[in-house]
Design a protein around this motif. Structure first.
Motif, PDB file in Angstrom:
ATOM      1  N   LEU A  74     -20.370 -55.294  -5.374  1.00  0.00           N
ATOM      2  CA  LEU A  74     -19.283 -55.095  -6.315  1.00  0.00           C
ATOM      3  C   LEU A  74     -17.929 -55.466  -5.770  1.00  0.00           C
ATOM      4  O   LEU A  74     -17.043 -55.907  -6.344  1.00  0.00           O
ATOM      5  N   LYS A  75     -17.501 -55.075  -4.597  1.00  0.00           N
ATOM      6  CA  LYS A  75     -16.316 -55.192  -3.855  1.00  0.00           C
ATOM      7  C   LYS A  75     -15.996 -56.691  -3.709  1.00  0.00           C
ATOM      8  O   LYS A  75     -15.059 -57.339  -3.939  1.00  0.00           O
ATOM      9  N   VAL A  76     -17.351 -57.372  -2.957  1.00  0.00           N
ATOM     10  CA  VAL A  76     -17.245 -58.847  -2.902  1.00  0.00           C
ATOM     11  C   VAL A  76     -17.001 -59.494  -4.314  1.00  0.00           C
ATOM     12  O   VAL A  76     -15.951 -60.508  -4.368  1.00  0.00           O
ATOM     13  N   LYS A  77     -17.721 -59.082  -5.274  1.00  0.00           N
ATOM     14  CA  LYS A  77     -17.408 -59.859  -6.578  1.00  0.00           C
ATOM     15  C   LYS A  77     -16.060 -59.678  -7.174  1.00  0.00           C
ATOM     16  O   LYS A  77     -15.767 -60.566  -7.891  1.00  0.00           O
ATOM     17  N   CYS A  78     -15.729 -58.484  -7.227  1.00  0.00           N
ATOM     18  CA  CYS A  78     -14.241 -58.223  -7.713  1.00  0.00           C
ATOM     19  C   CYS A  78     -13.200 -58.647  -6.656  1.00  0.00           C
ATOM     20  O   CYS A  78     -11.967 -58.662  -7.374  1.00  0.00           O
ATOM     21  N   GLY A  79     -13.366 -58.799  -5.521  1.00  0.00           N
ATOM     22  CA  GLY A  79     -12.397 -59.277  -4.567  1.00  0.00           C
ATOM     23  C   GLY A  79     -11.262 -58.376  -4.273  1.00  0.00           C
ATOM     24  O   GLY A  79     -10.276 -58.676  -4.104  1.00  0.00           O
ATOM     25  N   ALA A  80     -11.887 -57.071  -4.144  1.00  0.00           N
ATOM     26  CA  ALA A  80     -10.771 -55.899  -4.173  1.00  0.00           C
ATOM     27  C   ALA A  80     -11.676 -55.143  -2.995  1.00  0.00           C
ATOM     28  O   ALA A  80     -12.880 -55.141  -2.639  1.00  0.00           O
ATOM     29  N   GLY A  81     -10.727 -54.250  -2.520  1.00  0.00           N
ATOM     30  CA  GLY A  81     -11.270 -53.124  -1.471  1.00  0.00           C
ATOM     31  C   GLY A  81     -12.002 -51.881  -2.334  1.00  0.00           C
ATOM     32  O   GLY A  81     -11.891 -51.834  -3.522  1.00  0.00           O
ATOM     33  N   GLY A  82     -12.406 -51.009  -1.338  1.00  0.00           N
ATOM     34  CA  GLY A  82     -12.966 -49.861  -2.005  1.00  0.00           C
ATOM     35  C   GLY A  82     -13.828 -49.268  -0.872  1.00  0.00           C
ATOM     36  O   GLY A  82     -13.936 -49.566   0.349  1.00  0.00           O
ATOM     37  N   SER A  83     -14.621 -48.315  -1.432  1.00  0.00           N
ATOM     38  CA  SER A  83     -15.337 -47.538  -0.409  1.00  0.00           C
ATOM     39  C   SER A  83     -16.593 -46.925  -1.185  1.00  0.00           C
ATOM     40  O   SER A  83     -16.793 -46.841  -2.447  1.00  0.00           O
ATOM     41  N   VAL A  84     -17.665 -46.156  -0.511  1.00  0.00           N
ATOM     42  CA  VAL A  84     -18.775 -45.562  -1.168  1.00  0.00           C
ATOM     43  C   VAL A  84     -18.385 -44.187  -0.496  1.00  0.00           C
ATOM     44  O   VAL A  84     -18.761 -43.975   0.603  1.00  0.00           O
ATOM     45  N   LYS A  85     -18.348 -43.133  -1.378  1.00  0.00           N
ATOM     46  CA  LYS A  85     -18.321 -41.725  -0.921  1.00  0.00           C
ATOM     47  C   LYS A  85     -19.022 -41.056  -1.948  1.00  0.00           C
ATOM     48  O   LYS A  85     -18.833 -40.994  -3.157  1.00  0.00           O
ATOM     49  N   ASP A  86     -19.632 -39.879  -1.535  1.00  0.00           N
ATOM     50  CA  ASP A  86     -20.290 -38.707  -2.174  1.00  0.00           C
ATOM     51  C   ASP A  86     -20.928 -39.043  -3.283  1.00  0.00           C
ATOM     52  O   ASP A  86     -20.894 -38.765  -4.697  1.00  0.00           O
ATOM     53  N   GLY A  87     -21.700 -40.262  -3.306  1.00  0.00           N
ATOM     54  CA  GLY A  87     -22.736 -40.821  -4.275  1.00  0.00           C
ATOM     55  C   GLY A  87     -22.183 -41.702  -5.413  1.00  0.00           C
ATOM     56  O   GLY A  87     -22.301 -42.117  -6.461  1.00  0.00           O
ATOM     57  N   GLU A  88     -20.630 -42.023  -4.982  1.00  0.00           N
ATOM     58  CA  GLU A  88     -19.867 -42.765  -6.050  1.00  0.00           C
ATOM     59  C   GLU A  88     -19.308 -44.115  -5.319  1.00  0.00           C
ATOM     60  O   GLU A  88     -19.065 -44.084  -4.276  1.00  0.00           O
ATOM     61  N   ILE A  89     -19.154 -45.097  -6.143  1.00  0.00           N
ATOM     62  CA  ILE A  89     -18.530 -46.346  -5.581  1.00  0.00           C
ATOM     63  C   ILE A  89     -17.251 -46.390  -6.250  1.00  0.00           C
ATOM     64  O   ILE A  89     -16.864 -46.063  -7.399  1.00  0.00           O
ATOM     65  N   ILE A  90     -16.183 -46.740  -5.166  1.00  0.00           N
ATOM     66  CA  ILE A  90     -14.880 -46.634  -5.544  1.00  0.00           C
ATOM     67  C   ILE A  90     -14.293 -48.142  -5.221  1.00  0.00           C
ATOM     68  O   ILE A  90     -14.510 -48.536  -4.184  1.00  0.00           O
ATOM     69  N   ILE A  91     -13.574 -48.853  -6.387  1.00  0.00           N
ATOM     70  CA  ILE A  91     -13.085 -50.270  -6.116  1.00  0.00           C
ATOM     71  C   ILE A  91     -11.622 -50.020  -6.540  1.00  0.00           C
ATOM     72  O   ILE A  91     -11.279 -49.369  -7.759  1.00  0.00           O
ATOM     73  N   GLN A  92     -10.816 -50.431  -5.614  1.00  0.00           N
ATOM     74  CA  GLN A  92      -9.350 -50.250  -5.752  1.00  0.00           C
ATOM     75  C   GLN A  92      -8.987 -51.192  -6.914  1.00  0.00           C
ATOM     76  O   GLN A  92      -9.224 -52.688  -6.966  1.00  0.00           O
ATOM     77  N   GLY A  93      -8.100 -50.870  -8.081  1.00  0.00           N
ATOM     78  CA  GLY A  93      -7.870 -51.755  -9.087  1.00  0.00           C
ATOM     79  C   GLY A  93      -8.673 -51.375 -10.364  1.00  0.00           C
ATOM     80  O   GLY A  93      -9.753 -50.571 -10.351  1.00  0.00           O
ATOM     81  N   ASP A  94      -8.146 -52.056 -11.377  1.00  0.00           N
ATOM     82  CA  ASP A  94      -8.896 -51.772 -12.721  1.00  0.00           C
ATOM     83  C   ASP A  94     -10.051 -52.830 -12.930  1.00  0.00           C
ATOM     84  O   ASP A  94      -9.420 -54.082 -13.461  1.00  0.00           O
ATOM     85  N   PHE A  95     -11.095 -52.783 -12.439  1.00  0.00           N
ATOM     86  CA  PHE A  95     -12.123 -53.790 -12.868  1.00  0.00           C
ATOM     87  C   PHE A  95     -13.195 -53.425 -13.491  1.00  0.00           C
ATOM     88  O   PHE A  95     -14.642 -53.864 -13.397  1.00  0.00           O
ATOM     89  N   ARG A  96     -12.844 -52.644 -14.731  1.00  0.00           N
ATOM     90  CA  ARG A  96     -14.149 -52.032 -15.563  1.00  0.00           C
ATOM     91  C   ARG A  96     -14.979 -52.972 -16.140  1.00  0.00           C
ATOM     92  O   ARG A  96     -16.077 -53.054 -15.945  1.00  0.00           O
TER      93      ARG A  96
END
Length: 114
Positions: A74-96
């Motif tokens: 998802l980070k690669v497809k959105c072209g944004a940074g992020g992380s995976v923490k506590d069973g959740e994926i966090i992507i920086q920005g509004d990419f809903r």
């Protein structure tokens, strides 16, 4: 035979029972559900992030390696940074919308934008 390394038993003093097996408290990871049975929720979050907006993907059922692989995709497809923490994926920005499209192409049928 089960691994019985001394480093795993640092809190144990001594046992005279020859059949004793020290319990490290490790739980086996949950088996990953197939993509079509995953019920993922996509939401926008701004709390405790210094005013920054992130896209939060939650509800993944499975082991941490599969979650990390999905997060990387998802980070690669959105072209944004992020992380995976506590069973959740966090992507920086509004990419809903973009995340919903990518998950649909990957076969995740039960995605819901909240």
């Amino acid at each position: 035979m089960q691994n019985n390394d001394w480093k795993d038993r640092l809190g144990m003093v001594y046992s005279t029972n020859p059949d004793f097996r020290y319990d490290t408290g490790d739980k086996p990871e949950e088996e990953t559900l197939p993509e079509e049975k995953q019920a993922l929720r996509i939401s926008l979050d701004r709390r405790n992030r210094g005013g920054k907006t992130v896209t939060l993907i939650s509800g993944f059922r499975g082991n941490s390696n599969d979650l990390a692989a999905l997060g990387k995709l998802l980070k690669v497809k959105c072209g944004a940074g992020g992380s995976v923490k506590d069973g959740e994926i966090i992507i920086q920005g509004d990419f809903r919308r973009k995340v919903a499209e990518v998950l649909a192409k990957e076969g995740y049928g039960k995605t819901k934008i909240v």
